[in-house]
Design a protein around this motif. Structure first.
Motif, short mmCIF file in Angstrom:
data_model
loop_
_atom_site.label_atom_id
_atom_site.label_comp_id
_atom_site.label_asym_id
_atom_site.label_seq_id
_atom_site.Cartn_x
_atom_site.Cartn_y
_atom_site.Cartn_z
N ILE A 158 65.36 10.46 1.62
CA ILE A 158 64.04 9.70 1.33
C ILE A 158 63.45 10.02 -0.03
CG2 ILE A 158 61.55 9.16 2.06
CD1 ILE A 158 62.64 9.79 4.89
N GLY A 159 63.49 11.21 -0.47
CA GLY A 159 62.87 11.57 -1.67
C GLY A 159 63.74 11.03 -2.94
N LEU A 160 64.96 10.79 -2.81
CA LEU A 160 65.94 10.15 -3.54
C LEU A 160 65.83 8.58 -3.67
CD1 LEU A 160 69.32 12.25 -3.30
CD2 LEU A 160 68.03 12.06 -5.46
N LYS A 161 65.58 8.24 -2.48
CA LYS A 161 65.73 6.43 -2.31
C LYS A 161 64.62 6.13 -1.16
CE LYS A 161 67.98 2.36 -2.95
NZ LYS A 161 69.29 1.79 -3.39
N PRO A 162 63.35 6.03 -1.57
CA PRO A 162 62.32 5.65 -0.39
C PRO A 162 62.75 4.43 0.16
CG PRO A 162 61.35 6.50 -2.39
CD PRO A 162 62.62 6.39 -2.83
N GLU A 163 63.47 3.47 -0.71
CA GLU A 163 63.83 2.08 -0.22
C GLU A 163 64.94 2.04 0.68
OE1 GLU A 163 61.23 0.10 -0.43
OE2 GLU A 163 60.33 1.60 -1.56
N PHE A 164 65.54 3.26 1.30
CA PHE A 164 66.63 3.07 2.10
C PHE A 164 66.06 3.55 3.60
CE2 PHE A 164 70.25 5.61 3.80
CZ PHE A 164 71.33 4.95 3.76
N PRO A 165 66.27 2.50 4.37
CA PRO A 165 65.50 2.50 5.79
C PRO A 165 66.49 3.70 6.49
CG PRO A 165 66.75 0.39 5.32
CD PRO A 165 66.79 0.99 4.20
N LYS A 166 67.61 4.03 6.40
CA LYS A 166 68.16 4.68 7.43
C LYS A 166 67.78 6.42 6.99
CE LYS A 166 72.18 3.95 9.06
NZ LYS A 166 73.28 3.47 9.27
N GLY A 167 66.89 6.48 5.94
CA GLY A 167 66.41 8.10 5.62
C GLY A 167 65.34 8.02 6.51
N TYR A 168 64.46 7.03 7.12
CA TYR A 168 63.50 7.21 8.03
C TYR A 168 64.13 7.37 9.44
CZ TYR A 168 60.82 5.47 4.12
OH TYR A 168 60.52 5.49 2.57
N SER A 169 65.15 6.72 9.82
CA SER A 169 65.73 6.67 11.20
C SER A 169 66.16 8.20 11.00
CB SER A 169 67.01 5.85 11.20
OG SER A 169 66.64 4.47 10.92
N ARG A 170 66.85 8.79 10.04
CA ARG A 170 67.40 9.97 10.25
C ARG A 170 66.31 11.24 10.37
NH1 ARG A 170 71.84 8.29 10.90
NH2 ARG A 170 73.78 7.81 9.18
N LYS A 171 65.39 10.87 9.62
CA LYS A 171 64.28 11.79 9.75
C LYS A 171 63.41 11.77 11.15
CE LYS A 171 59.69 13.11 7.70
NZ LYS A 171 58.88 12.88 6.57
N GLY A 172 63.40 10.59 11.69
CA GLY A 172 62.73 10.52 12.85
C GLY A 172 63.66 10.97 14.06
N ALA A 173 64.88 10.76 13.81
CA ALA A 173 65.87 11.60 14.89
C ALA A 173 65.79 13.10 14.71
CB ALA A 173 67.35 10.74 14.60
N ALA A 174 65.63 13.71 13.77
CA ALA A 174 65.99 14.99 13.67
C ALA A 174 64.48 15.40 14.07
CB ALA A 174 65.94 15.33 12.00
N LEU A 175 63.47 15.05 13.94
CA LEU A 175 62.00 15.23 14.60
C LEU A 175 62.12 15.02 15.99
CD1 LEU A 175 59.81 14.00 11.89
CD2 LEU A 175 60.17 16.37 12.30
N HIS A 176 62.62 14.16 16.25
CA HIS A 176 62.89 13.93 17.87
C HIS A 176 63.66 15.01 18.47
CE1 HIS A 176 64.15 10.60 21.23
NE2 HIS A 176 63.71 11.76 21.78
N ALA A 177 64.73 15.39 17.77
CA ALA A 177 65.58 16.53 18.47
C ALA A 177 64.84 17.68 18.60
CB ALA A 177 66.76 16.76 17.43
N LEU A 178 63.92 17.96 17.42
CA LEU A 178 63.07 19.29 17.57
C LEU A 178 61.82 18.95 18.41
CD1 LEU A 178 63.06 19.63 13.55
CD2 LEU A 178 64.18 21.37 15.18
N LYS A 179 62.02 17.84 19.09
CA LYS A 179 60.84 17.68 20.19
C LYS A 179 59.50 17.69 19.38
CE LYS A 179 62.99 18.36 24.27
NZ LYS A 179 63.70 17.26 24.26
N ARG A 180 59.40 17.42 17.90
CA ARG A 180 58.26 17.12 17.32
C ARG A 180 57.81 15.64 17.36
NH1 ARG A 180 59.51 20.08 11.63
NH2 ARG A 180 57.48 18.76 10.98
N TYR A 181 57.44 15.40 18.73
CA TYR A 181 57.38 13.80 19.04
C TYR A 181 56.41 12.99 17.97
CZ TYR A 181 59.67 15.22 23.22
OH TYR A 181 60.48 15.71 24.13
N ASN A 182 55.37 13.83 17.89
CA ASN A 182 54.23 12.97 17.24
C ASN A 182 54.75 12.72 15.41
OD1 ASN A 182 52.49 12.76 19.25
ND2 ASN A 182 51.36 14.43 18.77
N ASP A 183 55.55 13.94 15.11
CA ASP A 183 55.99 13.65 13.62
C ASP A 183 57.07 12.78 13.66
OD1 ASP A 183 54.30 15.67 12.88
OD2 ASP A 183 55.63 17.34 13.02
#
Length: 247
Positions: free
Chosen positions: A113-138
Motif C-alpha cells: 500500500i505504501g508503494l502504490k496506494p491505488e492498488f486495490p489488492k493491497g487493501y485486500s491483503r492487509k484486511g486478510a492478514a489482520l483477519h487472520a490475526l483476529k484483529r477484526y476491527n483493524d
C-alpha cells in the motif's frame, strides 16, 4: 638545392609531431569511453528488473503448486532485484498468509500500500492478514479504507463480508480453538462443501481425518499443512486462488 632537403626534413618532423598528437588523444579515450559504459550498467540493472519479473513468475508457479516457502523465496529475490514493485509485496503477502505467517503478510501488505496506494489488492491483503490475526476491527478498517477508494472491488467486498461475519459469530464456539479450530467449524465446512473446488478435497477421507485432528487440536495445523492437499484446501479457503491463473 640542399635547402630544399632541409625543408623536407623539417616537414617530416612536423608531420611526426602531428602524428604524435593522436596517441596523447587516445590516452584520454578511456575517459571518453566511460559514458558508454554507463548505459551498459543501466542495462545491467534493466536485465535485473527482467529477472525480478522472472523471479515473480517462478514465485507464482511455486505458490500455485502449494510450495509457499519456495514462493516466498522467489518473491524475496524479486523484491531484492526491484524493491519498488508493489506487486511483489502483494504476492509475497499472499504467500506468507497461506503459510500461516500473518505478521509478515501484514508487513508486506503495508509495504504494498505504501508503494502504490491505488492498488486495490493491497487493501485486500492487509484486511486478510489482520483477519487472520483476529484483529477484526483493524481488518474491517483496512477493507473499508480500500472500499472508499475502490467501491466496486469484489475482492475487498468479499473480505469485508467474511471478517464481519466471523466477528459477529466467532467460529470455533469459544472452544479456544483459535484460528485453526474456527477454520474448520461445522458452518465453515458446510460452506466449503458448496464450493466445487473444495468438495472433492472434503470428500477425501484422509483430508477429513486431518481436519478432525485439527478441530480437536488446532496446534496440529502447521504439521497438517505439510500435506499439499491440505495446503490447497487452506489456500482455497483463504481465497488466495483468485490471482493465480486457473487451469
Amino acid at each position: 638545392g640542399p635547402s630544399h632537403a632541409v625543408h623536407e626534413k623539417d616537414f617530416a618532423a612536423k608531420a611526426m609531431s602531428k602524428r604524435k598528437a593522436p596517441p596523447s588523444f587516445s590516452s584520454s579515450s578511456p575517459h571518453d569511453k566511460r559514458p558508454t559504459t554507463e548505459p551498459t550498467t543501466a542495462k545491467g540493472s534493466n536485465s535485473s528488473t527482467m529477472s525480478a519479473d522472472e523471479f515473480k513468475a517462478k514465485g507464482n508457479a511455486a505458490l500455485q503448486a502449494g510450495k509457499t516457502s519456495e514462493a516466498i523465496e522467489f518473491y524475496t529475490k524479486a523484491i531484492n532485484a526491484d524493491g519498488s514493485n508493489h506487486v511483489y509485496f502483494s504476492n509475497r503477502s499472499a504467500a506468507y498468509l497461506k503459510q500461516g505467517d500473518a505478521n509478515n503478510a501484514l508487513e508486506d501488505a503495508n509495504s504494498c500500500i505504501g508503494l502504490k496506494p491505488e492498488f486495490p489488492k493491497g487493501y485486500s491483503r492487509k484486511g486478510a492478514a489482520l483477519h487472520a490475526l483476529k484483529r477484526y476491527n483493524d481488518s474491517i478498517a483496512a477493507y473499508e479504507e480500500g472500499l472508499s477508494k475502490f467501491p466496486s472491488d469484489a475482492g475487498i467486498k468479499k473480505g469485508l463480508d467474511d471478517v464481519k461475519r466471523e466477528k459477529d459469530q466467532p467460529m470455533g464456539g469459544g472452544s479456544g480453538g483459535g484460528a485453526a479450530g474456527g477454520m474448520f467449524s461445522p458452518e465453515m465446512l458446510a460452506q466449503m462443501s458448496l464450493d466445487p473446488r473444495m468438495r472433492p478435497l472434503l470428500n477425501d477421507p484422509e483430508i477429513m481425518g486431518k481436519i478432525k485432528m485439527v478441530q480437536s487440536n488446532p496446534n496440529l495445523l502447521p504439521t497438517m499443512l505439510q500435506d499439499p492437499k491440505m495446503m490447497q484446501l487452506i489456500s482455497l479457503m483463504m481465497g488466495g486462488a483468485e490471482e493465480e491463473p486457473k487451469d
